[in-house]
Design a protein around this motif. Structure first.
Motif: not given
Length: 395
Positions: A134-140
Protein backbone atom coordinates in the motif's frame (compact mmCIF):
# COMPACT_ATOMS: atom_id res chain seq x y z
CA UNK A 1 -48.90 -73.93 -0.65
CA UNK A 2 -52.14 -72.14 -1.44
CA UNK A 3 -52.73 -68.61 -0.26
CA UNK A 4 -55.50 -67.92 2.29
CA UNK A 5 -58.70 -67.12 0.53
CA UNK A 6 -59.30 -63.38 0.09
CA UNK A 7 -55.72 -62.34 0.88
CA UNK A 8 -53.54 -61.45 -2.09
CA UNK A 9 -49.78 -61.79 -2.30
CA UNK A 10 -49.41 -57.99 -2.15
CA UNK A 11 -51.44 -57.92 1.06
CA UNK A 12 -49.24 -60.64 2.56
CA UNK A 13 -46.10 -58.70 1.69
CA UNK A 14 -47.56 -55.51 3.18
CA UNK A 15 -48.47 -57.31 6.41
CA UNK A 16 -44.94 -58.65 6.82
CA UNK A 17 -43.47 -55.24 5.96
CA UNK A 18 -45.68 -53.51 8.54
CA UNK A 19 -44.67 -56.12 11.12
CA UNK A 20 -40.97 -55.47 10.45
CA UNK A 21 -41.41 -51.70 10.67
CA UNK A 22 -43.27 -51.89 13.99
CA UNK A 23 -40.74 -54.33 15.43
CA UNK A 24 -37.72 -52.24 14.47
CA UNK A 25 -39.01 -48.80 15.48
CA UNK A 26 -39.36 -50.23 18.99
CA UNK A 27 -35.90 -51.79 18.89
CA UNK A 28 -33.34 -49.98 21.04
CA UNK A 29 -30.50 -50.69 18.63
CA UNK A 30 -32.37 -49.00 15.77
CA UNK A 31 -33.28 -45.98 17.90
CA UNK A 32 -29.74 -45.62 19.26
CA UNK A 33 -28.15 -45.98 15.82
CA UNK A 34 -30.49 -43.36 14.36
CA UNK A 35 -29.74 -40.89 17.16
CA UNK A 36 -25.99 -41.52 16.95
CA UNK A 37 -25.89 -41.01 13.17
CA UNK A 38 -27.83 -37.74 13.40
CA UNK A 39 -25.71 -36.51 16.32
CA UNK A 40 -22.50 -37.31 14.45
CA UNK A 41 -23.80 -35.44 11.40
CA UNK A 42 -24.80 -32.43 13.51
CA UNK A 43 -21.37 -32.54 15.15
CA UNK A 44 -19.65 -32.51 11.76
CA UNK A 45 -21.78 -29.54 10.68
CA UNK A 46 -20.98 -27.74 13.93
CA UNK A 47 -17.27 -28.36 13.44
CA UNK A 48 -17.44 -27.00 9.91
CA UNK A 49 -19.28 -23.91 11.14
CA UNK A 50 -16.66 -23.37 13.85
CA UNK A 51 -13.80 -23.76 11.38
CA UNK A 52 -15.37 -21.50 8.76
CA UNK A 53 -16.26 -18.83 11.33
CA UNK A 54 -12.73 -18.83 12.63
CA UNK A 55 -11.30 -17.02 9.60
CA UNK A 56 -8.75 -14.36 10.67
CA UNK A 57 -9.74 -10.71 10.38
CA UNK A 58 -6.85 -8.28 10.81
CA UNK A 59 -7.84 -5.07 12.55
CA UNK A 60 -5.62 -2.23 11.39
CA UNK A 61 -5.70 1.41 12.42
CA UNK A 62 -4.78 4.12 9.92
CA UNK A 63 -3.25 7.44 10.88
CA UNK A 64 -3.17 9.32 7.59
CA UNK A 65 -5.32 10.64 4.80
CA UNK A 66 -8.11 8.91 2.86
CA UNK A 67 -5.71 7.96 0.06
CA UNK A 68 -3.71 5.81 2.50
CA UNK A 69 -6.84 4.03 3.67
CA UNK A 70 -7.87 3.36 0.08
CA UNK A 71 -4.42 2.02 -0.77
CA UNK A 72 -4.43 -0.36 2.24
CA UNK A 73 -7.94 -1.55 1.46
CA UNK A 74 -7.04 -2.18 -2.21
CA UNK A 75 -3.86 -4.03 -1.32
CA UNK A 76 -5.72 -6.19 1.21
CA UNK A 77 -8.26 -7.24 -1.43
CA UNK A 78 -5.47 -7.98 -3.91
CA UNK A 79 -3.68 -10.27 -1.43
CA UNK A 80 -6.86 -11.88 -0.10
CA UNK A 81 -6.42 -10.49 3.43
CA UNK A 82 -9.60 -9.71 5.35
CA UNK A 83 -9.09 -6.26 6.90
CA UNK A 84 -11.08 -4.24 9.38
CA UNK A 85 -9.84 -0.65 9.00
CA UNK A 86 -10.23 2.01 11.70
CA UNK A 87 -9.29 5.66 11.17
CA UNK A 88 -7.35 7.19 14.07
CA UNK A 89 -6.41 10.79 14.77
CA UNK A 90 -2.73 10.56 15.66
CA UNK A 91 0.16 8.42 16.83
CA UNK A 92 -0.94 8.57 20.48
CA UNK A 93 -4.44 7.40 19.62
CA UNK A 94 -2.92 4.51 17.66
CA UNK A 95 -0.76 3.40 20.57
CA UNK A 96 -3.73 3.56 22.94
CA UNK A 97 -5.86 1.50 20.53
CA UNK A 98 -3.22 -1.25 20.43
CA UNK A 99 -2.88 -1.28 24.23
CA UNK A 100 -6.67 -1.49 24.64
CA UNK A 101 -6.86 -4.36 22.14
CA UNK A 102 -9.08 -2.41 19.73
CA UNK A 103 -6.73 -3.00 16.78
CA UNK A 104 -3.92 -5.42 15.96
CA UNK A 105 -1.63 -2.84 14.39
CA UNK A 106 -1.55 0.82 13.36
CA UNK A 107 -0.04 2.31 10.20
CA UNK A 108 1.19 5.85 10.81
CA UNK A 109 2.00 7.84 7.66
CA UNK A 110 1.74 11.58 8.32
CA UNK A 111 3.98 14.54 7.65
CA UNK A 112 7.42 14.10 6.11
CA UNK A 113 8.54 11.17 8.23
CA UNK A 114 8.83 7.59 7.08
CA UNK A 115 5.69 5.44 7.40
CA UNK A 116 5.68 3.33 10.56
CA UNK A 117 3.75 0.22 11.49
CA UNK A 118 3.00 -0.05 15.21
CA UNK A 119 2.35 -3.54 16.65
CA UNK A 120 2.17 -4.99 20.14
CA UNK A 121 4.84 -7.65 19.64
CA UNK A 122 5.40 -8.58 15.99
CA UNK A 123 3.78 -8.19 12.58
CA UNK A 124 3.00 -11.20 10.42
CA UNK A 125 4.45 -11.53 6.94
CA UNK A 126 0.97 -11.20 5.45
CA UNK A 127 0.31 -7.87 7.18
CA UNK A 128 3.73 -6.55 6.28
CA UNK A 129 3.07 -7.39 2.63
CA UNK A 130 -0.22 -5.48 2.71
CA UNK A 131 1.30 -2.40 4.35
CA UNK A 132 4.44 -2.37 2.21
CA UNK A 133 2.42 -2.77 -0.97
CA UNK A 134 0.00 0.00 0.00
CA UNK A 135 2.77 2.43 0.93
CA UNK A 136 4.70 1.64 -2.27
CA UNK A 137 1.59 2.07 -4.40
CA UNK A 138 0.79 5.43 -2.77
CA UNK A 139 4.42 6.62 -3.05
CA UNK A 140 4.66 5.76 -6.75
CA UNK A 141 1.38 7.52 -7.43
CA UNK A 142 2.54 10.69 -5.60
CA UNK A 143 5.91 10.72 -7.43
CA UNK A 144 4.23 10.33 -10.81
CA UNK A 145 1.90 13.20 -10.03
CA UNK A 146 4.85 15.35 -8.91
CA UNK A 147 6.56 14.61 -12.24
CA UNK A 148 3.43 15.62 -14.13
CA UNK A 149 2.63 12.06 -15.26
CA UNK A 150 -1.06 11.43 -14.82
CA UNK A 151 -3.67 9.36 -16.56
CA UNK A 152 -1.29 6.48 -17.31
CA UNK A 153 -2.86 3.68 -19.31
CA UNK A 154 -2.16 0.62 -17.16
CA UNK A 155 -3.50 -2.59 -18.71
CA UNK A 156 -5.67 -4.78 -16.51
CA UNK A 157 -4.48 -8.37 -16.17
CA UNK A 158 -7.12 -10.85 -17.23
CA UNK A 159 -7.61 -14.06 -15.24
CA UNK A 160 -8.18 -17.32 -17.09
CA UNK A 161 -9.03 -20.37 -14.99
CA UNK A 162 -7.74 -23.60 -16.49
CA UNK A 163 -10.08 -25.61 -14.27
CA UNK A 164 -12.97 -23.28 -13.40
CA UNK A 165 -15.08 -26.07 -11.89
CA UNK A 166 -12.35 -27.47 -9.64
CA UNK A 167 -13.80 -26.00 -6.43
CA UNK A 168 -17.31 -27.14 -7.31
CA UNK A 169 -16.07 -30.64 -8.14
CA UNK A 170 -14.18 -30.77 -4.86
CA UNK A 171 -17.27 -29.87 -2.84
CA UNK A 172 -19.37 -32.44 -4.69
CA UNK A 173 -16.77 -35.15 -4.11
CA UNK A 174 -16.62 -34.37 -0.38
CA UNK A 175 -20.41 -34.59 -0.16
CA UNK A 176 -20.35 -37.85 -2.12
CA UNK A 177 -17.68 -39.38 0.14
CA UNK A 178 -19.68 -38.48 3.25
CA UNK A 179 -22.82 -39.84 1.59
CA UNK A 180 -21.11 -43.09 0.61
CA UNK A 181 -19.84 -43.49 4.18
CA UNK A 182 -23.41 -43.08 5.48
CA UNK A 183 -24.69 -45.41 2.75
CA UNK A 184 -22.16 -48.08 3.75
CA UNK A 185 -23.15 -47.76 7.42
CA UNK A 186 -26.86 -48.11 6.64
CA UNK A 187 -26.32 -51.08 4.31
CA UNK A 188 -24.36 -52.87 7.04
CA UNK A 189 -26.88 -51.91 9.72
CA UNK A 190 -30.05 -52.89 7.87
CA UNK A 191 -28.45 -55.92 6.29
CA UNK A 192 -27.72 -57.17 9.79
CA UNK A 193 -31.25 -56.33 10.89
CA UNK A 194 -32.57 -58.54 8.08
CA UNK A 195 -30.17 -61.36 8.94
CA UNK A 196 -30.87 -61.20 12.67
CA UNK A 197 -34.61 -61.23 12.06
CA UNK A 198 -34.37 -64.36 9.92
CA UNK A 199 -32.31 -66.23 12.51
CA UNK A 200 -34.60 -65.13 15.36
CA UNK A 201 -37.62 -66.49 13.50
CA UNK A 202 -35.87 -69.79 12.79
CA UNK A 203 -34.60 -70.19 16.34
CA UNK A 204 -38.00 -69.49 17.90
CA UNK A 205 -39.88 -71.59 15.31
CA UNK A 206 -42.04 -68.51 14.54
CA UNK A 207 -41.19 -69.08 10.89
CA UNK A 208 -43.17 -72.32 10.92
CA UNK A 209 -46.31 -70.43 11.90
CA UNK A 210 -45.64 -67.74 9.31
CA UNK A 211 -45.09 -70.24 6.50
CA UNK A 212 -48.36 -71.94 7.40
CA UNK A 213 -50.16 -68.87 6.04
CA UNK A 214 -47.82 -67.49 3.38
CA UNK A 215 -45.17 -68.47 0.89
CA UNK A 216 -41.43 -68.07 1.62
CA UNK A 217 -40.95 -65.44 -1.08
CA UNK A 218 -43.75 -63.35 0.46
CA UNK A 219 -42.02 -63.46 3.82
CA UNK A 220 -38.68 -62.56 2.24
CA UNK A 221 -40.17 -59.73 0.17
CA UNK A 222 -42.08 -58.29 3.13
CA UNK A 223 -39.01 -58.38 5.36
CA UNK A 224 -36.83 -56.65 2.76
CA UNK A 225 -39.53 -54.08 1.94
CA UNK A 226 -40.30 -53.18 5.55
CA UNK A 227 -36.71 -52.71 6.64
CA UNK A 228 -35.93 -51.02 3.32
CA UNK A 229 -38.57 -48.39 4.00
CA UNK A 230 -37.06 -47.76 7.41
CA UNK A 231 -33.60 -47.53 5.90
CA UNK A 232 -34.81 -45.13 3.22
CA UNK A 233 -36.55 -42.99 5.85
CA UNK A 234 -33.34 -42.85 7.87
CA UNK A 235 -31.33 -42.02 4.77
CA UNK A 236 -33.73 -39.21 3.85
CA UNK A 237 -33.56 -37.85 7.40
CA UNK A 238 -29.78 -37.75 7.18
CA UNK A 239 -29.92 -36.06 3.78
CA UNK A 240 -32.42 -33.44 5.00
CA UNK A 241 -30.37 -32.70 8.14
CA UNK A 242 -27.06 -32.68 6.26
CA UNK A 243 -28.11 -30.69 3.20
CA UNK A 244 -30.39 -28.38 5.20
CA UNK A 245 -27.67 -27.68 7.75
CA UNK A 246 -25.00 -27.08 5.10
CA UNK A 247 -27.26 -24.64 3.25
CA UNK A 248 -28.47 -22.91 6.42
CA UNK A 249 -24.93 -22.30 7.67
CA UNK A 250 -23.66 -21.43 4.18
CA UNK A 251 -21.06 -24.20 4.18
CA UNK A 252 -21.30 -24.85 0.44
CA UNK A 253 -21.14 -22.54 -2.57
CA UNK A 254 -23.08 -24.84 -4.92
CA UNK A 255 -26.38 -25.83 -3.25
CA UNK A 256 -27.88 -27.21 -6.46
CA UNK A 257 -24.93 -29.51 -7.08
CA UNK A 258 -24.97 -30.66 -3.45
CA UNK A 259 -28.65 -31.58 -3.63
CA UNK A 260 -28.15 -33.53 -6.87
CA UNK A 261 -25.24 -35.45 -5.31
CA UNK A 262 -27.34 -36.27 -2.25
CA UNK A 263 -30.20 -37.48 -4.45
CA UNK A 264 -27.75 -39.69 -6.35
CA UNK A 265 -26.56 -41.28 -3.10
CA UNK A 266 -30.17 -41.96 -2.04
CA UNK A 267 -30.95 -43.66 -5.37
CA UNK A 268 -27.86 -45.85 -5.08
CA UNK A 269 -28.85 -46.71 -1.51
CA UNK A 270 -32.16 -48.11 -2.77
CA UNK A 271 -30.38 -50.26 -5.36
CA UNK A 272 -27.66 -51.34 -2.95
CA UNK A 273 -30.14 -52.21 -0.23
CA UNK A 274 -32.21 -54.39 -2.55
CA UNK A 275 -29.05 -56.27 -3.51
CA UNK A 276 -27.49 -56.72 -0.07
CA UNK A 277 -30.70 -57.26 1.93
CA UNK A 278 -31.54 -60.31 -0.20
CA UNK A 279 -28.01 -61.69 0.25
CA UNK A 280 -28.03 -61.13 4.02
CA UNK A 281 -31.45 -62.77 4.33
CA UNK A 282 -30.45 -65.80 2.26
CA UNK A 283 -27.16 -66.18 4.17
CA UNK A 284 -28.96 -65.96 7.50
CA UNK A 285 -31.48 -68.63 6.47
CA UNK A 286 -28.62 -71.14 6.32
CA UNK A 287 -28.02 -71.02 10.09
CA UNK A 288 -30.24 -71.42 13.15
CA UNK A 289 -28.21 -69.67 15.84
CA UNK A 290 -27.13 -66.08 16.29
CA UNK A 291 -23.64 -67.37 17.16
CA UNK A 292 -23.24 -68.71 13.61
CA UNK A 293 -24.56 -65.60 11.91
CA UNK A 294 -21.29 -63.68 11.61
CA UNK A 295 -19.69 -66.60 9.81
CA UNK A 296 -22.20 -66.63 6.95
CA UNK A 297 -22.52 -62.85 6.53
CA UNK A 298 -18.77 -62.12 6.80
CA UNK A 299 -18.07 -62.54 3.03
CA UNK A 300 -20.81 -60.04 2.18
CA UNK A 301 -19.53 -57.62 4.83
CA UNK A 302 -16.03 -57.84 3.35
CA UNK A 303 -17.41 -57.00 -0.10
CA UNK A 304 -19.07 -53.91 1.38
CA UNK A 305 -15.83 -52.88 3.08
CA UNK A 306 -13.96 -53.34 -0.20
CA UNK A 307 -16.55 -51.21 -1.99
CA UNK A 308 -16.14 -48.43 0.58
CA UNK A 309 -12.35 -48.45 0.22
CA UNK A 310 -12.54 -48.35 -3.58
CA UNK A 311 -15.17 -45.60 -3.40
CA UNK A 312 -12.89 -43.42 -1.28
CA UNK A 313 -9.96 -44.10 -3.63
CA UNK A 314 -12.16 -43.14 -6.58
CA UNK A 315 -12.29 -39.62 -5.16
CA UNK A 316 -8.57 -39.23 -5.89
CA UNK A 317 -8.66 -40.89 -9.32
CA UNK A 318 -12.27 -41.04 -10.60
CA UNK A 319 -11.13 -41.80 -14.14
CA UNK A 320 -8.73 -44.57 -13.17
CA UNK A 321 -9.14 -48.15 -14.29
CA UNK A 322 -10.05 -49.44 -10.81
CA UNK A 323 -12.76 -46.83 -10.29
CA UNK A 324 -14.17 -47.27 -13.79
CA UNK A 325 -14.38 -51.06 -13.64
CA UNK A 326 -15.77 -51.32 -10.11
CA UNK A 327 -18.41 -48.68 -10.82
CA UNK A 328 -20.08 -51.23 -13.14
CA UNK A 329 -19.74 -54.23 -10.79
CA UNK A 330 -23.04 -54.98 -9.01
CA UNK A 331 -22.58 -54.66 -5.28
CA UNK A 332 -19.62 -52.30 -5.65
CA UNK A 333 -21.25 -49.75 -7.94
CA UNK A 334 -23.47 -48.21 -5.21
CA UNK A 335 -20.32 -47.20 -3.30
CA UNK A 336 -18.17 -46.15 -6.27
CA UNK A 337 -20.45 -44.62 -8.89
CA UNK A 338 -21.75 -41.73 -6.69
CA UNK A 339 -18.17 -40.55 -6.15
CA UNK A 340 -17.38 -40.73 -9.86
CA UNK A 341 -20.61 -38.87 -10.65
CA UNK A 342 -19.70 -36.15 -8.17
CA UNK A 343 -16.28 -35.75 -9.76
CA UNK A 344 -17.90 -35.23 -13.16
CA UNK A 345 -16.03 -38.13 -14.74
CA UNK A 346 -19.06 -40.19 -15.82
CA UNK A 347 -21.04 -40.12 -19.05
CA UNK A 348 -24.81 -40.64 -18.96
CA UNK A 349 -24.52 -44.03 -20.69
CA UNK A 350 -22.11 -45.23 -18.00
CA UNK A 351 -24.60 -44.39 -15.24
CA UNK A 352 -27.40 -46.08 -17.18
CA UNK A 353 -25.28 -49.20 -17.73
CA UNK A 354 -24.37 -49.42 -14.05
CA UNK A 355 -28.03 -49.04 -13.02
CA UNK A 356 -29.19 -51.71 -15.50
CA UNK A 357 -26.49 -54.15 -14.35
CA UNK A 358 -27.46 -53.49 -10.74
CA UNK A 359 -31.17 -54.07 -11.46
CA UNK A 360 -30.39 -57.33 -13.26
CA UNK A 361 -28.23 -58.45 -10.34
CA UNK A 362 -30.96 -57.61 -7.83
CA UNK A 363 -33.50 -59.59 -9.87
CA UNK A 364 -31.12 -62.56 -10.09
CA UNK A 365 -30.25 -62.47 -6.39
CA UNK A 366 -33.90 -62.24 -5.36
CA UNK A 367 -34.90 -65.08 -7.68
CA UNK A 368 -32.06 -67.44 -6.80
CA UNK A 369 -31.95 -66.30 -3.21
CA UNK A 370 -35.66 -66.87 -2.84
CA UNK A 371 -35.19 -70.53 -3.77
CA UNK A 372 -32.35 -70.96 -1.27
CA UNK A 373 -34.32 -69.06 1.36
CA UNK A 374 -37.38 -71.29 0.85
CA UNK A 375 -35.32 -74.48 1.04
CA UNK A 376 -33.33 -73.50 4.13
CA UNK A 377 -35.93 -71.68 6.20
CA UNK A 378 -37.49 -74.76 7.83
CA UNK A 379 -34.19 -76.60 8.33
CA UNK A 380 -33.45 -75.70 11.94
CA UNK A 381 -30.84 -78.34 12.74
CA UNK A 382 -27.40 -76.75 12.47
CA UNK A 383 -26.02 -75.07 9.37
CA UNK A 384 -27.53 -75.78 5.95
CA UNK A 385 -25.41 -75.98 2.81
CA UNK A 386 -26.45 -74.12 -0.33
CA UNK A 387 -26.85 -77.35 -2.33
CA UNK A 388 -29.04 -78.87 0.39
CA UNK A 389 -31.25 -75.77 0.44
CA UNK A 390 -31.69 -75.79 -3.35
CA UNK A 391 -32.47 -79.55 -3.38
CA UNK A 392 -34.94 -79.14 -0.53
CA UNK A 393 -36.76 -76.34 -2.36
CA UNK A 394 -36.99 -78.43 -5.54
CA UNK A 395 -38.35 -81.31 -3.57
Amino acid sequence: MSEPRGISSASMVRLVAAREVLARVRDKNFIISSVVIVLVLVGVLGLQVALSSGSDVTRIGIVGDAALRTAVDTQGEALGVDLEITELDDDAAGRAAIEDGDVDCVLVATGSGEPELLVEQSAGAEMQAVVQGAVAQLSVSEQLQAAGLTGLDVPEVGVTALEPDADADGQRVIVAIIGVGVLYSLLILFGQFVAQGVVEEKASRVVELLLATMKPWQLLAGKILGLGLLGLAQMLLIVVVGVGGALAFDLVDIPGEMVSTAVSVVVWFVLGYGFYAAIFAVAASLVSRQEDLNTVIMPTTLVLIGGLVVGIQAAADPGGALARVTSYVPGLSPLVMPVRQAAGEVAAWEIALAVVLMLLAVALIVRLGGRIYAGALLRTSGRTKLREALNAERG
